[in-house]
Design an enzyme around this catalytic site. Structure first.
Site, short mmCIF file in Angstrom:
data_model
loop_
_atom_site.label_atom_id
_atom_site.label_comp_id
_atom_site.label_asym_id
_atom_site.label_seq_id
_atom_site.Cartn_x
_atom_site.Cartn_y
_atom_site.Cartn_z
N TYR D 188 64.60 36.70 42.93
CA TYR D 188 65.88 36.72 42.22
C TYR D 188 67.04 37.11 43.14
O TYR D 188 68.09 36.47 43.15
CB TYR D 188 65.79 37.68 41.03
CG TYR D 188 67.04 37.78 40.22
CD1 TYR D 188 67.46 36.70 39.43
CD2 TYR D 188 67.84 38.91 40.26
CE1 TYR D 188 68.63 36.77 38.69
CE2 TYR D 188 69.01 38.99 39.52
CZ TYR D 188 69.40 37.93 38.73
OH TYR D 188 70.57 38.00 38.01
N VAL D 258 79.39 37.29 40.34
CA VAL D 258 80.08 38.54 40.61
C VAL D 258 80.78 38.53 41.98
O VAL D 258 81.58 39.41 42.28
CB VAL D 258 79.09 39.72 40.49
CG1 VAL D 258 78.19 39.80 41.71
CG2 VAL D 258 79.80 41.03 40.27
#
Lengths: 304, 304, 304, 304
Positions: D188, D258
């Site tokens: 991830y 982000v």
């Protein structure tokens, strides 16, 4: 006292087998559900017991009481900056409240709070030292050097404690865990795996019934005020989201463990340990809770 | 006892003025925050008091204790089918738990639970009769026929109780309110507006400290078991989401009201009423709570 | 278009009878579940329809689209100070989010948000005038003066709307309802009881597919930007906590009602009304949703 | 197109510096906030770009779109047994919904859902192979073999991802993660660290605007239905609990990261990548979102 506990034991033996032994780790699932032990340690230093009172079981969450006592001795009321003192209104392993309240667990007896307490115990020590100190403390208050950790249960917990791992990492993200999660969990799972029989457990908890003093020594473990406060926390939070009902029915400060153990405090009278492995829906000992309720009722022990 | 309560009173008078009087209804906002009264009714029937001990205030949520006692007398343990016995973990007027738990309030001391208790009292009676019965009950246990409802406060509450109206309608949707919401709220706001001074309040609560018996009569109001159980509920739920902290610091069953009143029970010893209108952040009496904590500490009253 | 909707109608007729008609008010429960109507109003002003296309049903929550449009016309983007624009992630009548977010509903299509919109429409008008204005607006955009409120359904809703009454009182406590709850609910239940057949409903929603313009008049109802934004809200919030799945499967802005009606918008193409009274678990038309999904798929209408 | 994106770029350059660069890992905090890049890849295969369009940034959560596409290719709609399709109504890293809904994340774009998608990609492969497959897929759809993982960012994330570690362990406890948490997180964090410039990102997302087809090859990546459905998910869930507002204001399916990147899809027209590192309160690019809103408005791109 001895006739009373024997009468209660006899009354509930026929119900053994109801309920369900915890099976989230294989070691706990192996325990025979037809077990029932009751022990009472009184303020004068005597211990009464009956049933399977010499069979040791891991105390699991009951260890949170001893860990809290030790941590308060170490950091005092600074502990309450990192843990609350309120019932959570949610299950013992819930994570919801932590997200709403910035990683501060509601109380030291839900799992999240107990992990913070363990984290505090780790400050300045290695995991091995920390669990050693806790074990030494339990032996000291129980006046029994034979109490030990069950290494098989400890290992089994370590392999399955995903939820606790989630809780610890979650609080770490909020800065409310200071040591590596693996270390905190290592100590935590070992403290849960401390094994005692009911006589040992009743003796270990007695200082909370005697204003913090040890019956077998001429000294205090904690101040009377602190003993009372730990009892107050046990009453409001010791049975998780069943604490209100337990106070209503039994009327004593207590702490339960998933292995079917129960420790209850009768202030100025004594401490009671009950063990029966099969659990009710809330995850507390089914027959153990009923037996304790009956015992408290017949002995007139309610603090209310 | 008298010197003790006077000493505590004197100690806290200098702090009067801190905190904030409830102002959600105009009538409560008018009260002078520089008020402090302490009264203790002991099991032998004596009453000690000091400060503004002859000034009446509306007892607000403290009335939930009397309403619960009356409702248990009426329907017995069937009451617990409609109300739980657990701390809610949420504020006194929260509605969240009701949605999660199908309209069953967690306990009878949060507003939702108290509304169900009032709904139970209404069964078979008109609102006027119901509030009459409750008032009669309070007069009976307090042994004082002069206790009355403050009609101005009752009316003022009726005009502003939107949140309580929401709670009642919400539970009605789940079938856990059986009478028209306006009737339930009418009785509820009147019970909250029962006015007493601290001497009257201490006397009214005394039966909970004496195993359900009335000191001034040769009879019991409730069984000892029921009195203990009501005390247990007061300890775990009586201060809403501050109950754990209150048990930790004061160690007594108690119930607070938004008017700044406090009723605490010292089992087998007596009952204590404290009043000081300015509140802390949790909506409980700021100075009253501190004074009660000091009094309990100096008298050694903790039940733990 | 006509052959297509007839083919879809024919395909789903055999399934009629599955699902469950809403029964929380007696009037809705009376409707025959074996009903299916489909109507499409295209940008060029034509209307295609099939099945029970001349049978009127109360549009229930579909009315929220028209009320929102009217309220935006009245107060513009100030409306968004009192209502959010986000999916709530909770059921249509949930109150939890309101407590967490100070009485500001997440969007205008959940019940709480729709009540605020109705409250806005009431500003400066009597309830009768308000519902009159809304009805006039619906007749205007549908180009049909015969559309009316079903007074029996309106009355029936008024008698059972406890949850909506709770929501309104709850928001009133936060100051986000400005009129008496009875007035707001009165208007709200009447707007939900506006009755149309599918042809009327498709025509009434057409302005959202045509950039805010009316096909039958030479004028715009709302600006193109506003029409698009209402469509966006319908897509993200129009099916409550089933909106994501509906967007995934059907790919069109839509609004459902508990009477089994559905309004969907195909930007630049037309509007679709479907009606079948039996509902799925989410409270939306079971066969109606499936028929709309098939129709959209065969017509290639997805906006994605 | 080129003049349009240059005009928008010029309009927003003066605002650069507002907002706040993500600083939860040191590597992201180092980025100069005065960056703004816009790129548009159109269905005919052309790419327009301006500003800092040759500067690579890690795509962070935008990678969830590519991971989802790949996982759907691998297991098809079975994926939806383990992940929902609804907006969560909570922040991107919230754990509350997981406890309420038995470890099933609401959608594949919140962190919990993305971790399950990654877990699916790991089935049958080593972490290194898995991240290799994902990188290969991104290179393929972008038609650019130079795209790579930024190893420094990947390592930095690994050291700080406590919340993601908590989410993964929590789901593991519910059986909704099948591989070791360290492996899932390893993949991830590497997928989040895939670095691209805006031209590459726009090209990589183009297949979602062209019904699943690749402009630069004579083949489809996914079916038109699947492309539409991924777009639908991006619209309802792509901006977390700001998705409703984004749909309202911009009207395009999109995904934010982000690092300040944004990918938006204009069905049948093209794909847009915007990058500006300083974030708004919701954690999305402040200037990037505004620039995209202006661009969509001026180009008339809303899907509504």
């Amino acid at each position: 006292m001895q006739p009373l506990i024997e009468a209660v034991h006899e009354e509930f033996v026929p119900y053994l087998g109801e309920g369900k032994v915890a099976d989230y780790i294989p070691e706990l699932a192996k325990v025979d559900p037809h077990r029932l032990a009751i022990a009472v340690a009184t303020a004068d230093g005597r211990v009464y017991s009956t049933g399977d009172d010499a069979e040791a079981f891991t105390i699991q969450s009951i260890s949170k009481v001893f860990a809290l006592t030790l941590a308060l001795g170490k950091v005092g009321d600074d502990l309450w900056r990192r843990v609350g003192r309120e019932p959570s209104g949610t299950p013992f392993d819930s994570i919801i409240q932590l997200e709403h309240e910035q990683g501060i667990p509601r109380n030291p007896f839900i799992n999240a709070g107990a992990l913070v307490v363990t984290d505090i115990l780790l400050s300045g020590y290695q995991p091995r030292e920390t669990i050693g100190q806790l074990l030494e403390f339990v032996r000291y208050v129980a006046n029994d050097e034979t109490i030990a950790v069950d290494p098989v249960v400890a290992r089994s917990e370590t392999e399955h404690g995903y939820r606790n791992r989630a809780l610890a990492n979650f609080m770490l993200g909020f800065g409310n865990i200071e040591h590596a999660v693996d270390l905190v969990l290592g100590v935590y799972f070992h403290q849960c795996a401390i094994a005692m029989d009911c006589r040992q457990l009743a003796k270990a908890g007695l200082f909370l019934a005697t204003g913090g003093k040890l019956a077998h020594r001429n000294t205090g473990v904690v101040s009377t005020l602190r003993a009372r406060r730990i009892n107050a926390l046990m009453l409001t939070c010791g049975q998780y989201d069943g604490s209100g009902d337990f106070a209503f029915r039994v009327g004593l400060p207590s702490k339960s463990g998933v292995s079917g153990g129960l420790l209850a405090i009768v202030p100025n009278v004594g401490s009671v340990a009950v063990w029966s492995p099969a659990l009710n829906k809330q995850g507390n000992s089914l027959i153990g809770t009923l037996a304790l309720e009956r015992l408290a009722e017949r002995a007139g022990w309610s603090i209310f």
